[in-house]
Design a protein around this motif. Structure first.
Motif, PDB file in Angstrom:
ATOM      1  N   LEU A  86       0.720  -1.095  -0.093  1.00 39.99           N
ATOM      2  CA  LEU A  86       0.181   0.104   0.001  1.00 39.99           C
ATOM      3  C   LEU A  86       0.862   1.251  -0.073  1.00 39.99           C
ATOM      4  N   SER A  87       0.297   2.404  -0.432  1.00 46.17           N
ATOM      5  CA  SER A  87       1.102   3.483  -0.426  1.00 46.17           C
ATOM      6  C   SER A  87       1.393   4.038   1.149  1.00 46.17           C
ATOM      7  N   SER A  88       2.681   4.293   1.178  1.00 45.42           N
ATOM      8  CA  SER A  88       3.085   4.611   2.691  1.00 45.42           C
ATOM      9  C   SER A  88       3.024   6.379   2.700  1.00 45.42           C
ATOM     10  N   ARG A  89       2.257   6.786   2.154  1.00 42.39           N
ATOM     11  CA  ARG A  89       2.124   8.303   2.019  1.00 42.39           C
ATOM     12  C   ARG A  89       0.977   8.764   3.208  1.00 42.39           C
ATOM     13  N   VAL A  90       1.186   9.626   4.030  1.00 42.23           N
ATOM     14  CA  VAL A  90       0.366  10.214   4.834  1.00 42.23           C
ATOM     15  C   VAL A  90      -0.103  11.686   4.566  1.00 42.23           C
ATOM     16  N   ASP A  91      -1.439  11.912   4.567  1.00 39.74           N
ATOM     17  CA  ASP A  91      -1.602  13.079   4.399  1.00 39.74           C
ATOM     18  C   ASP A  91      -1.831  13.907   5.784  1.00 39.74           C
ATOM     19  N   LEU A  92      -0.925  14.885   5.799  1.00 37.65           N
ATOM     20  CA  LEU A  92      -0.561  15.753   7.209  1.00 37.65           C
ATOM     21  C   LEU A  92      -1.207  17.042   7.199  1.00 37.65           C
ATOM     22  N   THR A  93      -2.107  17.309   6.115  1.00 35.34           N
ATOM     23  CA  THR A  93      -2.586  18.585   5.953  1.00 35.34           C
ATOM     24  C   THR A  93      -3.622  18.950   7.095  1.00 35.34           C
ATOM     25  N   ALA A  94      -4.190  17.980   7.679  1.00 43.00           N
ATOM     26  CA  ALA A  94      -5.221  18.536   8.650  1.00 43.00           C
ATOM     27  C   ALA A  94      -4.717  18.346  10.026  1.00 43.00           C
ATOM     28  N   MET A  95      -3.429  17.834  10.190  1.00 42.35           N
ATOM     29  CA  MET A  95      -2.516  17.976  11.428  1.00 42.35           C
ATOM     30  C   MET A  95      -1.845  19.355  11.514  1.00 42.35           C
ATOM     31  N   VAL A  96      -1.457  19.828  10.314  1.00 42.52           N
ATOM     32  CA  VAL A  96      -0.771  21.263  10.138  1.00 42.52           C
ATOM     33  C   VAL A  96      -1.766  22.152  10.530  1.00 42.52           C
ATOM     34  N   SER A  97      -3.015  21.985  10.103  1.00 43.67           N
ATOM     35  CA  SER A  97      -4.028  23.330  10.151  1.00 43.67           C
ATOM     36  C   SER A  97      -4.202  23.051  11.610  1.00 43.67           C
ATOM     37  N   ILE A  98      -4.214  21.933  12.559  1.00 54.10           N
ATOM     38  CA  ILE A  98      -4.681  22.014  13.784  1.00 54.10           C
ATOM     39  C   ILE A  98      -3.362  22.424  14.763  1.00 54.10           C
ATOM     40  N   SER A  99      -2.289  22.446  14.283  1.00 53.10           N
ATOM     41  CA  SER A  99      -1.232  22.742  15.265  1.00 53.10           C
ATOM     42  C   SER A  99      -1.027  24.230  14.837  1.00 53.10           C
ATOM     43  N   PHE A 100      -1.321  24.927  13.873  1.00 53.10           N
ATOM     44  CA  PHE A 100      -1.272  26.263  13.677  1.00 53.10           C
ATOM     45  C   PHE A 100      -2.298  26.904  14.499  1.00 53.10           C
ATOM     46  N   LEU A 101      -3.736  26.260  14.403  1.00 55.23           N
ATOM     47  CA  LEU A 101      -4.752  26.801  15.354  1.00 55.23           C
ATOM     48  C   LEU A 101      -4.294  26.804  16.676  1.00 55.23           C
ATOM     49  N   LEU A 102      -3.681  25.773  17.299  1.00 55.96           N
ATOM     50  CA  LEU A 102      -3.632  25.538  18.632  1.00 55.96           C
ATOM     51  C   LEU A 102      -2.541  26.573  19.019  1.00 55.96           C
ATOM     52  N   ILE A 103      -1.402  26.883  18.206  1.00 57.66           N
ATOM     53  CA  ILE A 103      -0.194  27.703  18.347  1.00 57.66           C
ATOM     54  C   ILE A 103      -1.047  29.139  18.556  1.00 57.66           C
ATOM     55  N   ILE A 104      -1.784  29.571  17.761  1.00 56.59           N
ATOM     56  CA  ILE A 104      -2.580  30.653  17.608  1.00 56.59           C
ATOM     57  C   ILE A 104      -3.230  31.154  19.126  1.00 56.59           C
ATOM     58  N   PHE A 105      -4.178  29.970  19.214  1.00 53.96           N
ATOM     59  CA  PHE A 105      -4.859  29.823  20.480  1.00 53.96           C
ATOM     60  C   PHE A 105      -4.131  30.163  21.691  1.00 53.96           C
ATOM     61  N   PHE A 106      -2.899  29.475  21.808  1.00 54.78           N
ATOM     62  CA  PHE A 106      -2.023  29.623  23.098  1.00 54.78           C
ATOM     63  C   PHE A 106      -1.492  31.033  23.145  1.00 54.78           C
ATOM     64  N   MET A 107      -1.213  31.530  21.989  1.00 55.27           N
ATOM     65  CA  MET A 107      -0.719  32.997  21.891  1.00 55.27           C
ATOM     66  C   MET A 107      -1.589  33.952  22.371  1.00 55.27           C
ATOM     67  N   VAL A 108      -2.944  33.824  22.055  1.00 60.34           N
ATOM     68  CA  VAL A 108      -3.764  34.861  22.104  1.00 60.34           C
ATOM     69  C   VAL A 108      -4.032  34.659  23.816  1.00 60.34           C
ATOM     70  N   VAL A 109      -4.337  33.465  24.246  1.00 61.18           N
ATOM     71  CA  VAL A 109      -4.501  33.221  25.785  1.00 61.18           C
ATOM     72  C   VAL A 109      -3.534  33.838  26.500  1.00 61.18           C
ATOM     73  N   GLY A 110      -2.340  33.610  26.219  1.00 60.11           N
ATOM     74  CA  GLY A 110      -1.355  34.086  26.829  1.00 60.11           C
ATOM     75  C   GLY A 110      -1.058  35.599  26.864  1.00 60.11           C
ATOM     76  N   GLU A 111      -1.520  36.228  25.994  1.00 59.92           N
ATOM     77  CA  GLU A 111      -1.557  37.590  25.811  1.00 59.92           C
ATOM     78  C   GLU A 111      -2.651  38.206  26.708  1.00 59.92           C
ATOM     79  N   LEU A 112      -3.835  37.647  26.628  1.00 58.02           N
ATOM     80  CA  LEU A 112      -4.844  37.893  27.430  1.00 58.02           C
ATOM     81  C   LEU A 112      -4.732  37.825  29.011  1.00 58.02           C
ATOM     82  N   SER A 113      -4.147  36.724  29.266  1.00 61.38           N
ATOM     83  CA  SER A 113      -3.984  36.356  30.659  1.00 61.38           C
ATOM     84  C   SER A 113      -3.016  37.280  31.419  1.00 61.38           C
TER      85      SER A 113
END
Length: 175
Positions: free
Chosen positions: A13-40
């Motif tokens: 089987l093809s050993s390629r994994v689509d990481l698009t969703a994981m990259v999107s979620i990681s960027f959202l988490l980074i942005i979330f923690f940056m905003v929470v850190g600034e607001l706190s």
């Protein structure tokens, strides 16, 4: 010849994994923690205090009474002010409330009045010295509000004092 069982080859089987969703979620988490850190981060007013070794205590006899403006914080958001020393004030005590047309206007007027008087007697560098005295009946919000008024009026010299003279205690008891 016998039929030997053929080896079954598994399909790779093809050993390629689509990481698009994981990259999107990681960027959202980074942005979330940056905003929470600034607001706190705590927000507050700057309170300029002397360094530990620079506190000098002594009598205030060399300060002229016309420069002293005392603000007594009482219960029910009431404020009593007077100029000078209470046994012999330059102005009789007045009662105010918090707000734009209350204590803020009075502090601005007092600052300008003392500045004009200091210039007229030849001491242009003299400015108002505000003494803030919160009574035990006043709440912490009143103290924060009056410190905000000092910042708005750009009062450079003010002190928070907890000692009440008998005359001030009597004045606070009068409604």
């Amino acid at each position: 010849m016998k039929n030997l069982p053929q080896k079954v080859r598994s399909r790779k089987l093809s050993s390629r994994v689509d990481l698009t969703a994981m990259v999107s979620i990681s960027f959202l988490l980074i942005i979330f923690f940056m905003v929470v850190g600034e607001l706190s981060k705590p927000k507050g007013a700057n309170l300029n205090l002397p360094d530990n070794g620079d506190i000098v205590c002594g009598p205030i006899g060399h300060i002229k009474g016309y420069r002293l403006y005392t603000i007594l914080l009482n219960d029910n958001n009431k404020i009593i002010t007077y100029t000078g020393i209470l046994p012999n004030p330059y102005e009789m005590p007045k009662m105010f409330e918090f707000g734009k047309s209350g204590i803020r206007e009075e502090v601005f007027q007092k600052k300008e009045q003392i500045k004009k008087y200091a210039i007229s007697i030849g001491k242009p560098k003299s400015s108002v010295i505000v003494i803030i005295k919160p009574s035990p009946k006043s709440n912490f919000q009143n103290l924060v509000d009056i410190l905000d008024e000092m910042a708005i009026a750009k009062i450079d010299s003010y002190a928070i004092v907890n000692d009440f003279t008998p005359e001030e205690t009597h004045l606070l008891a009068l409604k």
